[in-house]
Motif scaffolding. Structure first.
Motif, short mmCIF file in Angstrom:
data_model
loop_
_atom_site.label_atom_id
_atom_site.label_comp_id
_atom_site.label_asym_id
_atom_site.label_seq_id
_atom_site.Cartn_x
_atom_site.Cartn_y
_atom_site.Cartn_z
N PRO A 1 -0.71 -14.73 -7.44
CA PRO A 1 -1.51 -13.63 -7.30
C PRO A 1 -1.14 -13.52 -5.58
CG PRO A 1 -2.61 -14.93 -8.59
CD PRO A 1 -1.45 -15.66 -8.19
N GLY A 2 -1.29 -12.15 -5.11
CA GLY A 2 -1.09 -11.95 -3.61
C GLY A 2 -2.37 -11.13 -3.12
N LEU A 3 -2.39 -10.96 -2.03
CA LEU A 3 -3.79 -10.10 -1.41
C LEU A 3 -3.56 -8.86 -1.71
CD1 LEU A 3 -6.03 -9.92 0.88
CD2 LEU A 3 -4.35 -9.70 2.42
N CYS A 4 -4.95 -8.58 -2.37
CA CYS A 4 -4.70 -6.84 -2.82
C CYS A 4 -6.03 -6.25 -2.64
CB CYS A 4 -4.10 -6.85 -4.25
SG CYS A 4 -5.07 -7.94 -5.38
N ALA A 5 -7.01 -6.84 -2.30
CA ALA A 5 -8.51 -6.16 -2.11
C ALA A 5 -8.94 -7.04 -1.09
CB ALA A 5 -9.30 -6.05 -3.22
N SER A 6 -9.95 -6.66 -0.18
CA SER A 6 -10.86 -7.03 1.01
C SER A 6 -12.01 -6.44 0.95
CB SER A 6 -10.25 -6.78 2.03
OG SER A 6 -8.78 -7.32 2.06
N ARG A 7 -13.09 -7.09 1.51
CA ARG A 7 -14.29 -6.56 2.11
C ARG A 7 -14.19 -5.86 3.28
NH1 ARG A 7 -15.63 -12.28 0.35
NH2 ARG A 7 -16.90 -12.10 -1.44
N VAL B 1 -14.25 -2.55 -5.29
CA VAL B 1 -14.19 -3.34 -4.07
C VAL B 1 -14.33 -2.59 -3.03
CG1 VAL B 1 -12.32 -4.98 -5.34
CG2 VAL B 1 -11.63 -2.72 -4.16
N ASP B 2 -14.47 -3.07 -1.90
CA ASP B 2 -14.65 -2.28 -0.68
C ASP B 2 -13.22 -1.57 -0.24
OD1 ASP B 2 -17.25 -2.97 -0.28
OD2 ASP B 2 -16.69 -4.55 1.59
N GLN B 3 -12.43 -2.30 -0.63
CA GLN B 3 -11.12 -1.73 -0.08
C GLN B 3 -9.96 -2.32 -0.98
OE1 GLN B 3 -9.79 -3.69 4.12
NE2 GLN B 3 -8.19 -2.61 2.77
N VAL B 4 -8.93 -1.53 -1.23
CA VAL B 4 -7.51 -2.19 -1.89
C VAL B 4 -6.49 -2.02 -0.55
CG1 VAL B 4 -7.90 -1.15 -3.92
CG2 VAL B 4 -6.89 0.03 -2.56
N ILE B 5 -5.49 -2.89 -0.62
CA ILE B 5 -4.77 -3.02 0.59
C ILE B 5 -3.62 -1.71 0.78
CG2 ILE B 5 -4.73 -5.56 0.76
CD1 ILE B 5 -2.03 -5.42 -0.15
N GLY B 6 -3.19 -1.40 1.77
CA GLY B 6 -2.34 -0.11 1.98
C GLY B 6 -0.90 -0.58 1.43
N ALA B 7 -0.66 -1.57 0.86
CA ALA B 7 0.89 -1.54 0.27
C ALA B 7 0.79 -0.74 -0.99
CB ALA B 7 0.95 -3.08 0.08
N PHE B 8 -0.27 -0.56 -1.71
CA PHE B 8 -0.25 0.15 -2.70
C PHE B 8 -1.55 0.72 -2.91
CE2 PHE B 8 -0.95 1.50 -7.27
CZ PHE B 8 0.16 1.60 -7.75
N LEU C 1 -18.74 8.89 1.87
CA LEU C 1 -18.77 10.23 1.07
C LEU C 1 -19.25 10.05 -0.18
CD1 LEU C 1 -15.92 12.57 2.47
CD2 LEU C 1 -18.27 12.95 3.10
N GLY C 2 -19.48 8.83 -0.93
CA GLY C 2 -19.57 8.80 -2.24
C GLY C 2 -18.55 8.05 -3.03
N PHE C 3 -17.34 8.04 -2.47
CA PHE C 3 -16.30 7.64 -3.27
C PHE C 3 -15.82 6.21 -3.08
CE2 PHE C 3 -15.91 12.40 -2.73
CZ PHE C 3 -15.90 12.86 -4.20
N GLY C 4 -15.75 5.55 -4.17
CA GLY C 4 -15.54 4.07 -3.92
C GLY C 4 -14.15 3.90 -4.46
N SER C 5 -13.83 2.49 -4.28
CA SER C 5 -12.15 2.05 -4.44
C SER C 5 -12.37 0.92 -5.67
CB SER C 5 -11.62 1.44 -3.32
OG SER C 5 -11.62 2.16 -2.11
N TYR C 6 -11.19 0.96 -6.26
CA TYR C 6 -11.22 0.28 -7.58
C TYR C 6 -9.84 -0.43 -7.51
CZ TYR C 6 -12.51 -0.81 -12.39
OH TYR C 6 -12.84 -1.64 -13.56
N LEU C 7 -10.01 -1.73 -7.99
CA LEU C 7 -8.68 -2.62 -8.20
C LEU C 7 -8.49 -2.66 -9.75
CD1 LEU C 7 -6.50 -4.33 -6.85
CD2 LEU C 7 -8.06 -6.43 -7.52
#
Length: 310
Positions: A127-133, A169-176, A210-216
């Protein structure tokens, strides 16, 4: 809704053969069934990596390197589908990954999510890095001091064991990075002050406000090599990482924390990098670290506000 509802933007800068492998992964029957336009924005590569692309790829060739965020926005201007996928050139997308991402965002149950990502897999299958706080003063300082290895809640990047079932998640990485095009337009796209790094972190943070979250989505995967272009940019990659981190702090943290981060970067982070290079006898890295340190100091002092790499 049209079948092809995901447009893909790939920003390229001297990514070598990786770009062709990335484009080839979009050409499979499952991938092309979901993909609308594929736009490659080339930031004045000198390695020929953007030459000879398939005729179904739209190539935007810039005469100079305008930065990653600006190039992403430039590519998005050529897109009209419901969703935008920003894809790094050093990725290979699995057959049904884009289809699964589109299906997730299509669901009425998931309207609260504006962004989604997939599970990154390294070349060896791990597994690689794909999501972060989201970055905070605590998790940034803990990462530099390597305390995040002891206290996991201080870690910014989510470990593989935390990603087994996926979820918000707070954010997904910008690679995808898949985002609703309407939301992207509402946010004004990526903030072009981020020449490299943190542009997707900032966009995810503003979307969250704005009320729109991120999902992995963990049942959708892509292979990610990572840092292909960064390795060819020498000291500039470190400089832009530190610069963008500071910009993010001033934009999203209390001012006192942003100023404390700058002090910490100059007094602890950069000296620690130099010391580790000496201890590890990686003396070849010292000139690169010194140049990055000087560039960052000039940025902090306001002596050099230019962000370009070439």
């Amino acid at each position: 809704m049209s079948e092809r509802r995901v447009d893909v933007v790939v920003v390229n800068w001297n990514s070598g053969d990786c770009l062709r492998a990335c484009i080839d992964s979009l050409a499979g029957p499952t991938g092309r069934g979901q993909v609308g336009d594929v736009v490659v924005v080339d930031n004045a590569s000198t390695d020929g990596s953007a030459e000879g692309l398939p005729n179904w790829v739209k190539l935007v060739a810039n005469p100079g390197n305008i930065g990653f965020a600006a190039a992403c926005n430039q590519g998005a201007d050529h897109c009209a589908s419901d969703y935008l996928l920003f894809l790094n050139p050093d990725t290979v997308v699995s057959d049904d990954t884009i289809q699964r991402a589109a299906a997730f965002l299509d669901s009425r149950e998931n309207l609260v999510y504006g962004i989604c990502g997939a599970l990154a897999v390294n070349r060896d299958g791990s597994p690689g890095l794909c999501a972060s706080r989201f970055p905070t003063l605590t998790n940034v300082m803990a990462g530099v001091l390597r305390l995040d290895r002891v206290v996991r809640r201080w870690a910014r990047h989510l470990p593989p064991e935390a990603l087994r079932r996926g979820g918000p998640v707070d954010q997904v990485i910008g690679a995808f990075f898949v985002i609703r095009r309407a939301l992207f337009g509402r946010l004004g796209g990526f903030d072009e002050r981020y020449f490299l790094y943190y542009e997707e972190v900032d966009l995810s943070k503003r979307a969250k406000l704005l009320g729109f979250g991120s999902y992995l989505i963990v049942d959708a995967t892509f292979e990610h090599i990572g840092n292909v272009s960064a390795k060819r940019s020498g000291d500039l990659a470190l400089y832009h990482s530190l610069r963008s981190r500071s910009l993010y702090a001033f934009q999203h943290w209390p001012a006192w924390q942003a100023y404390l981060l700058i002090f910490f970067t100059l007094a602890v982070d950069l000296p620690a990098r130099l010391l580790r290079a000496v201890v590890a006898k990686e003396l070849g890295d010292l000139p690169r670290l010194v140049r990055a340190s000087n560039s960052y100091l000039r940025f902090v002092l306001g002596l050099d506000r230019s962000a370009g790499t070439s």
